[in-house]
Design an enzyme around this catalytic site. Structure first.
Site, PDB file in Angstrom:
ATOM      1  N   SER A 181      -4.405   9.095   0.989  1.00  0.00           N
ATOM      2  CA  SER A 181      -3.043   8.853   0.514  1.00  0.00           C
ATOM      3  C   SER A 181      -2.241  10.116   0.256  1.00  0.00           C
ATOM      4  O   SER A 181      -1.023  10.053   0.175  1.00  0.00           O
ATOM      5  CB  SER A 181      -3.086   7.997  -0.748  1.00  0.00           C
ATOM      6  OG  SER A 181      -3.827   8.651  -1.752  1.00  0.00           O
ATOM      7  N   HIS A 209      -4.323   2.031   2.173  1.00  0.00           N
ATOM      8  CA  HIS A 209      -3.119   2.516   2.858  1.00  0.00           C
ATOM      9  C   HIS A 209      -3.146   2.227   4.358  1.00  0.00           C
ATOM     10  O   HIS A 209      -2.275   2.704   5.092  1.00  0.00           O
ATOM     11  CB  HIS A 209      -2.944   4.027   2.635  1.00  0.00           C
ATOM     12  CG  HIS A 209      -2.515   4.355   1.243  1.00  0.00           C
ATOM     13  ND1 HIS A 209      -1.195   4.394   0.865  1.00  0.00           N
ATOM     14  CD2 HIS A 209      -3.227   4.634   0.138  1.00  0.00           C
ATOM     15  CE1 HIS A 209      -1.112   4.697  -0.420  1.00  0.00           C
ATOM     16  NE2 HIS A 209      -2.342   4.846  -0.887  1.00  0.00           N
ATOM     17  N   LYS A 240       0.400  -2.561  -2.055  1.00  0.00           N
ATOM     18  CA  LYS A 240       1.122  -1.610  -1.204  1.00  0.00           C
ATOM     19  C   LYS A 240       1.873  -2.391  -0.124  1.00  0.00           C
ATOM     20  O   LYS A 240       2.919  -2.957  -0.407  1.00  0.00           O
ATOM     21  CB  LYS A 240       0.154  -0.560  -0.681  1.00  0.00           C
ATOM     22  CG  LYS A 240      -0.534   0.178  -1.846  1.00  0.00           C
ATOM     23  CD  LYS A 240      -1.356   1.335  -1.416  1.00  0.00           C
ATOM     24  CE  LYS A 240      -2.312   1.808  -2.504  1.00  0.00           C
ATOM     25  NZ  LYS A 240      -1.675   2.268  -3.727  1.00  0.00           N
TER      26      LYS A 240
HETATM   27  C1  LIG Z   1      -7.341   4.448  -1.491  1.00  0.00           C
HETATM   28  C2  LIG Z   1      -6.888   3.658  -2.670  1.00  0.00           C
HETATM   29  N1  LIG Z   1      -7.715   2.749  -3.218  1.00  0.00           N
HETATM   30  C3  LIG Z   1      -7.339   2.008  -4.271  1.00  0.00           C
HETATM   31  C4  LIG Z   1      -6.095   2.164  -4.845  1.00  0.00           C
HETATM   32  C5  LIG Z   1      -5.743   1.328  -6.047  1.00  0.00           C
HETATM   33  O1  LIG Z   1      -4.997   0.229  -5.680  1.00  0.00           O
HETATM   34  P1  LIG Z   1      -4.308  -0.666  -6.796  1.00  0.00           P
HETATM   35  O2  LIG Z   1      -2.995  -0.058  -7.087  1.00  0.00           O
HETATM   36  O3  LIG Z   1      -4.226  -2.019  -6.189  1.00  0.00           O
HETATM   37  O4  LIG Z   1      -5.212  -0.648  -7.982  1.00  0.00           O
HETATM   38  C6  LIG Z   1      -5.205   3.071  -4.315  1.00  0.00           C
HETATM   39  C7  LIG Z   1      -3.870   3.223  -4.938  1.00  0.00           C
HETATM   40  O5  LIG Z   1      -3.281   4.248  -5.036  1.00  0.00           O
HETATM   41  C8  LIG Z   1      -5.593   3.846  -3.197  1.00  0.00           C
HETATM   42  O6  LIG Z   1      -4.772   4.753  -2.663  1.00  0.00           O
END
Ligand SMILES: Cc1ncc(COP(=O)(O)O)c(C=O)c1O
Length: 393
Positions: A181, A209, A240
């Protein structure tokens, strides 16, 4: 007078002094290309609303209808008080969309990692983890109690080397983000799959992502590389591209069944409310109906990135709509973000410890919600601020 909390005051002061204090801005509008931040209308380059679904009329209607039918709160955890038919429907629809046997939904992507990792490995086991994996993978791995062996970012050769040099263990699992990300680069899944298969290790990919972005109609990284059936566990988020909130784990039926028995956030925390589950189902409907939004996202991303590079900016290693604008110095990135905001563009500076020292950047999140004139406005402001700060000529 009590002094027991003085350490917190000192820590906070130190964060402010080092310019590492996280100031949270306040949003007072729906998500979209333009939003109201701290009372000011600004172009939104910050959100993960890849497909513009966070304020979509169809999702909102589905949420309204679900509130009318089910009310607002789930009232208890699913394993004790029963599950809403909407959660079951969402899980079925997500499984069809992702092309897997089954899925189980959680309250967030973060919780999905916190559920899956400790359920799959424990004290006698090993997790091989990409060194740049997301915090929720790191925390889930720590919670599991397994030995954590980090391998060099996106380096399948180093992964194999680490596997060979690691001694005895009961079980092992390889885990990687699908799309990283902060840089927008993509994990080399085919090579990682080969390593996993050669050593018969479990493989888990966090597609937070990637879904709604990569693969046919946004079906994610596994689809992008044609690796269906060769990745044991996929983690996803609904917060997202899907525009709502929640997370899920997708994979073989027995893995999902096991998580219903041993996934602690499933067993000990209430699920997302009916309105969110219904909005998520509506998002899956939209993605299954048409690829138009995903195509628009990519058109926008390609246009913005090409024009930024033409202006002279370094957009790093990105292969996705996540567009880092590499600046290096943390103070420069902070000042750059502030100047963008003064010029009606909302794009955050990302600094250490989120990225390594000396690799500070502005991260631009492109969305299908952006019109071409929005992107042109962003380019104009980036050009102006970049020249003023002597980042470009
Ligand atoms: C790779 C990854 N996994 C998990 C998450 C967490 O997702 P959530 O916002 O649904 O908790 C994110 C959020 O930034 C992420 O980038």
């Amino acid at each position: 007078m009590s002094t027991k909390l003085n350490w917190i005051r000192d820590e906070l002061a130190s964060l402010k002094q080092q310019n590492l204090y996280n100031t949270i801005r306040t949003i007072d509008s729906p998500q979209g290309a333009w939003i109201v931040v701290d009372g000011k209308r600004v172009l939104n380059f910050c959100s993960n609303n890849y497909l513009g679904l966070a304020n979509d009329a169809r999702l909102k209607q589905a949420a309204h209808d679900a509130i009318e039918k089910f009310g607002v709160g789930p009232a208890a955890v699913r394993s004790i008080a029963g599950t809403l038919s909407l959660h079951n429907e969402l899980e079925k629809r997500l499984a069809e969309f992702k092309g897997v046997e089954a899925t189980i939904s959680f309250q967030s992507g973060f919780n999905s990692n916190g559920a899956a990792l400790p359920a799959l490995v424990g004290k006698e086991d090993v997790i091989f983890s990409d060194e740049l994996n997301h915090a929720s993978i790191i925390d889930g791995a720590r919670l599991s109690g397994a030995k954590i062996v980090r391998y060099a970012h996106n380096d399948a050769e180093d992964l194999e080397h680490r596997i060979l040099e690691t001694g005895d263990y009961r079980r092992a699992l390889i885990v990687t983000d699908g799309v990283f990300s902060m840089d927008g680069d993509i994990a080399p899944l085919p090579q990682i799959v080969e390593v996993a298969e050669r050593h018969d290790l479990m493989l888990m990919v966090d597609d937070a992502h990637g879904e709604g972005v990569l693969g046919r109609g946004g079906r994610g990284i596994v689809d992008h590389f044609g690796m269906h059936g060769r990745v044991d566990v996929e983690v996803g988020t609904m917060s997202k591209a899907f525009g709502v909130v929640g997370g899920y784990v997708a994979g073989k039926r027995e893995i999902v069944e096991w998580l219903r028995q041993r996934g602690r956030p499933f067993l000990f925390s209430s699920a997302v409310p009916a309105a969110d589950a219904a909005a998520c189902i509506a998002a899956v409907d939209i993605l299954e109906e048409s690829t138009a939004l995903v195509e628009r996202l990519w058109d926008n991303a390609r246009y913005f990135k090409t024009e930024m590079q033409r202006l002279g900016f370094d957009t790093g290693a990105s292969e996705t709509p996540i567009t880092p604008v590499m600046l290096g110095d943390a103070q420069l990135a902070q000042n750059f973000s502030r100047a963008l905001f003064e010029n009606e563009v909302f794009a955050m500076a990302i600094k250490y410890p989120t990225v390594p020292q000396g690799k500070a950047r502005i991260r631009v999140m492109i969305s299908a919600a952006h019109e071409r004139e929005d992107l042109d406005k962003g380019l104009e402001v980036f050009g102006k601020v970049g020249r003023e700060m002597e980042v470009i000529q």
